[in-house]
Structure formats: structure tokens, C-alpha cells
Design an enzyme around this catalytic site. Structure first.
Site, PDB file in Angstrom:
ATOM      1  N   LYS A  30       0.839  -1.193   0.000  1.00 30.25           N
ATOM      2  CA  LYS A  30       0.000   0.000   0.000  1.00 30.25           C
ATOM      3  C   LYS A  30       0.878   1.249   0.000  1.00 30.25           C
ATOM      4  O   LYS A  30       1.689   1.456   0.900  1.00 30.25           O
ATOM      5  CB  LYS A  30      -0.920   0.039   1.217  1.00 30.25           C
ATOM      6  CG  LYS A  30      -1.861   1.259   1.229  1.00 30.25           C
ATOM      7  CD  LYS A  30      -2.732   1.300   2.463  1.00 30.25           C
ATOM      8  CE  LYS A  30      -2.038   1.941   3.640  1.00 30.25           C
ATOM      9  NZ  LYS A  30      -1.881   3.421   3.485  1.00 30.25           N
ATOM     10  N   ASP A  59      -3.253   4.326  -2.412  1.00 28.14           N
ATOM     11  CA  ASP A  59      -4.283   4.739  -1.461  1.00 28.14           C
ATOM     12  C   ASP A  59      -4.356   6.263  -1.393  1.00 28.14           C
ATOM     13  O   ASP A  59      -3.838   6.888  -0.471  1.00 28.14           O
ATOM     14  CB  ASP A  59      -3.944   4.135  -0.090  1.00 28.14           C
ATOM     15  CG  ASP A  59      -4.933   4.509   0.994  1.00 28.14           C
ATOM     16  OD1 ASP A  59      -6.073   4.865   0.657  1.00 28.14           O
ATOM     17  OD2 ASP A  59      -4.560   4.443   2.176  1.00 28.14           O
ATOM     18  N   LEU A  60      -5.029   6.869  -2.385  1.00 27.51           N
ATOM     19  CA  LEU A  60      -5.114   8.328  -2.457  1.00 27.51           C
ATOM     20  C   LEU A  60      -6.516   8.852  -2.174  1.00 27.51           C
ATOM     21  O   LEU A  60      -6.715  10.059  -2.063  1.00 27.51           O
ATOM     22  CB  LEU A  60      -4.641   8.832  -3.827  1.00 27.51           C
ATOM     23  CG  LEU A  60      -3.189   8.513  -4.194  1.00 27.51           C
ATOM     24  CD1 LEU A  60      -2.839   9.141  -5.543  1.00 27.51           C
ATOM     25  CD2 LEU A  60      -2.225   8.987  -3.121  1.00 27.51           C
ATOM     26  N   LEU A  62      -9.475   9.408  -3.858  1.00 27.79           N
ATOM     27  CA  LEU A  62      -9.881  10.514  -4.723  1.00 27.79           C
ATOM     28  C   LEU A  62     -11.253  11.059  -4.332  1.00 27.79           C
ATOM     29  O   LEU A  62     -12.189  10.305  -4.072  1.00 27.79           O
ATOM     30  CB  LEU A  62      -9.940  10.063  -6.184  1.00 27.79           C
ATOM     31  CG  LEU A  62      -8.673   9.476  -6.809  1.00 27.79           C
ATOM     32  CD1 LEU A  62      -8.918   9.192  -8.285  1.00 27.79           C
ATOM     33  CD2 LEU A  62      -7.472  10.384  -6.625  1.00 27.79           C
ATOM     34  N   TYR A  63     -11.353  12.389  -4.305  1.00 26.66           N
ATOM     35  CA  TYR A  63     -12.632  13.035  -3.990  1.00 26.66           C
ATOM     36  C   TYR A  63     -12.629  14.419  -4.615  1.00 26.66           C
ATOM     37  O   TYR A  63     -11.945  15.329  -4.139  1.00 26.66           O
ATOM     38  CB  TYR A  63     -12.805  13.121  -2.481  1.00 26.66           C
ATOM     39  CG  TYR A  63     -14.194  13.531  -2.014  1.00 26.66           C
ATOM     40  CD1 TYR A  63     -15.220  13.850  -2.905  1.00 26.66           C
ATOM     41  CD2 TYR A  63     -14.484  13.604  -0.655  1.00 26.66           C
ATOM     42  CE1 TYR A  63     -16.479  14.217  -2.479  1.00 26.66           C
ATOM     43  CE2 TYR A  63     -15.751  13.970  -0.201  1.00 26.66           C
ATOM     44  CZ  TYR A  63     -16.743  14.283  -1.124  1.00 26.66           C
ATOM     45  OH  TYR A  63     -17.982  14.636  -0.674  1.00 26.66           O
ATOM     46  N   THR A 118     -11.474   4.186   9.423  1.00 29.13           N
ATOM     47  CA  THR A 118     -11.374   3.448  10.683  1.00 29.13           C
ATOM     48  C   THR A 118     -10.950   4.326  11.849  1.00 29.13           C
ATOM     49  O   THR A 118     -10.915   3.870  12.987  1.00 29.13           O
ATOM     50  CB  THR A 118     -10.401   2.255  10.549  1.00 29.13           C
ATOM     51  OG1 THR A 118      -9.177   2.707   9.972  1.00 29.13           O
ATOM     52  CG2 THR A 118     -11.000   1.172   9.667  1.00 29.13           C
ATOM     53  N   GLN A 187      -6.230   4.468  15.460  1.00 26.84           N
ATOM     54  CA  GLN A 187      -7.400   3.798  14.896  1.00 26.84           C
ATOM     55  C   GLN A 187      -8.432   3.538  15.991  1.00 26.84           C
ATOM     56  O   GLN A 187      -8.081   3.238  17.127  1.00 26.84           O
ATOM     57  CB  GLN A 187      -6.995   2.467  14.245  1.00 26.84           C
ATOM     58  CG  GLN A 187      -5.929   2.591  13.174  1.00 26.84           C
ATOM     59  CD  GLN A 187      -6.489   3.047  11.840  1.00 26.84           C
ATOM     60  OE1 GLN A 187      -7.493   3.728  11.781  1.00 26.84           O
ATOM     61  NE2 GLN A 187      -5.829   2.670  10.766  1.00 26.84           N
ATOM     62  N   ARG A 208       1.938  -0.734  10.916  1.00 23.37           N
ATOM     63  CA  ARG A 208       2.772  -0.594  12.113  1.00 23.37           C
ATOM     64  C   ARG A 208       3.116  -1.917  12.795  1.00 23.37           C
ATOM     65  O   ARG A 208       4.271  -2.097  13.212  1.00 23.37           O
ATOM     66  CB  ARG A 208       2.102   0.374  13.092  1.00 23.37           C
ATOM     67  CG  ARG A 208       2.323   1.828  12.717  1.00 23.37           C
ATOM     68  CD  ARG A 208       1.431   2.771  13.509  1.00 23.37           C
ATOM     69  NE  ARG A 208       0.085   2.820  12.946  1.00 23.37           N
ATOM     70  CZ  ARG A 208      -0.810   3.760  13.236  1.00 23.37           C
ATOM     71  NH1 ARG A 208      -0.504   4.713  14.099  1.00 23.37           N
ATOM     72  NH2 ARG A 208      -2.004   3.757  12.676  1.00 23.37           N
TER      73      ARG A 208
END
Length: 228
Positions: A30, A59-60, A62-63, A118, A187, A208
Site C-alpha cells: 500500500k 491509497d489516495l 480521490l474526492y 477506521t 485507529q 505498524r
């Protein structure tokens, strides 16, 4: 289930060192905001040079307005990545526009829609959307499925229900996985790998707990052993 390792370390060198340690495994990598903004296309090329079989999830999230999202999606497809995501809240027209633009590609990347991050808990999510996480995640998932996307990003706790309201093959990618009960960090909705298996998660995303371990390769081997 297919393991997706989050490359969220502070530098390209550290991320590539981790990828080098894990090069023998058939896993996903990722690449998120930080890494892509800092290191760009050359970083993706460097990952592929380490192991051409690495699958890459960009993992960008988009919006934007539909045409701008479609333009960006096309540029992402040209990078040769295997999967990327958009925000479901961009709406049905944005989803349709993105998928129509990608329809010309013989091997297009998988496209997922983000439902609820999350990092949200129930209280702050309801203050924004006026609905529970479960309700809104299902709504977003049905919209994504109906408009031709391949799956969604959600927490483990929504995965099974999403498949029930869409289709068994509709993909769920789930961050916040703490395979052996490690610290949750920032999270809110975290889950063990065992629960992720029970909830039919397709892609557990783990960062992590792997890269902060003294033996990242050993940790990945333990995780892959549980996925079999």
C-alpha cells in the site's frame, strides 16, 4: 485473504528497505498519501524493480468533481498500479464517470470506494452523517456495487454485512488490523486477524505491527501462516 502491507515509514529508503526484506512474498504493497506525494512515480517503479510480482494499492482516496476524478483515475491507471480508491461520498455520478473512463483499459486497476474511515468512532461519525457507521457503510457499498466498482474500504466490523447486501465476491479491504492484538494507535475500529477471517475480509491492511517489529519478515511469515 491477501495481505496488504502499508508502506508508511518516514522515508522512501526505509520503505524500500522493508520491501526488499519482503521481496520473496506474494503480497500487496500500500502506497499512501505521504509516500506518493513525497516519492511519486519513481517509488512505484522502485517497488516493481524489487519484485515485479508485488501488487500495488495506491491509497489516495480521490474526492473531487466527477470529471476531475476520472482524469486522475486515468493517470493512476497509466502508472501500472493494481488497485486504487475513491471516496464513496463523491456519489454515484462520480463512480460512473470513473468506471466509464477506465473501461477502455484492457487491464484496469481494481477500484474501491472508502465507506467510513477506521479513525471514526460511532459518535463522531453520526455527528457528520446522521446515521450509524453500519447503515451508511451498507448504503455506500450498495451504491459502489451498483455502479460497477470492485469493492470498498471499510473496517472489519462492516465486512460481512457489506457482502450480504452486495455480493460475496464484492471486495472488502480493511485497515486497522492488529494481527495479534497490538496497540490500536490512532485507529478506533481495530480487529485481530482471526476476526478478519471470520468476517470475510479480502484484504487485511497491516502497517505498524509489521514495520515496527524487530523482525518484520518474521512477523509477515506469522501473518501469512494465519491466512492459509
Amino acid at each position: 485473504m491477501e495481505l496488504c502491507v502499508a508502506l508508511d515509514l518516514p522515508s522512501a529508503q526505509e520503505n524500500l528497505k522493508l520491501a526488499q526484506e519482503l521481496k520473496e512474498y506474494n503480497i500487496w504493497m500500500k502506497v499512501g498519501f505521504r509516500a506518493y506525494i513525497r516519492d511519486g512515480k519513481p517509488f512505484i517503479e522502485a517497488l516493481k524493480a524489487i519484485n515485479p510480482e508485488f501488487k500495488i494499492f495506491l491509497d489516495l482516496k480521490l474526492y473531487d468533481i466527477p470529471n476531475t476524478m476520472a482524469d486522475a483515475a486515468e493517470e493512476i491507471a497509466k502508472l501500472g498500479v493494481d488497485m486504487f480508491n475513491i471516496h464513496a461520498s463523491a456519489g454515484a455520478i462520480a463512480m460512473q464517470t470513473v468506471m466509464e473512463r477506465l473501461s477502455t483499459y484492457e487491464q484496469r486497476p481494481l477500484v474501491l470506494a472508502v465507506t467510513a474511515l477506521t479513525s471514526f468512532d460511532e459518535t463522531n461519525f453520526q455527528s457528520i452523517y446522521g446515521k450509524s457507521i453500519d447503515q451508511k457503510a451498507n448504503e455506500f457499498a450498495k451504491m459502489s456495487h451498483d455502479n460497477g466498482l470492485d469493492g470498498v474500504v471499510c473496517s472489519t466490523f462492516e465486512s460481512r454485512a457489506i457482502k450480504e447486501v452486495t455480493a460475496e465476491e464484492f471486495l472488502t479491504l480493511c485497515p486497522g488490523i492488529r494481527p495479534f492484538g497490538e496497540n490500536a494507535g490512532d485507529q478506533q475500529r481495530v480487529a485481530t486477524l482471526e476476526l478478519a477471517k471470520e468476517e470475510k475480509v479480502d484484504f487485511p491492511v497491516i502497517g505498524r505491527p509489521i514495520y515496527r517489529d524487530e523482525d518484520p519478515k518474521g512477523k509477515v511469515e506469522k501473518i501469512l501462516g494465519l491466512l492459509q
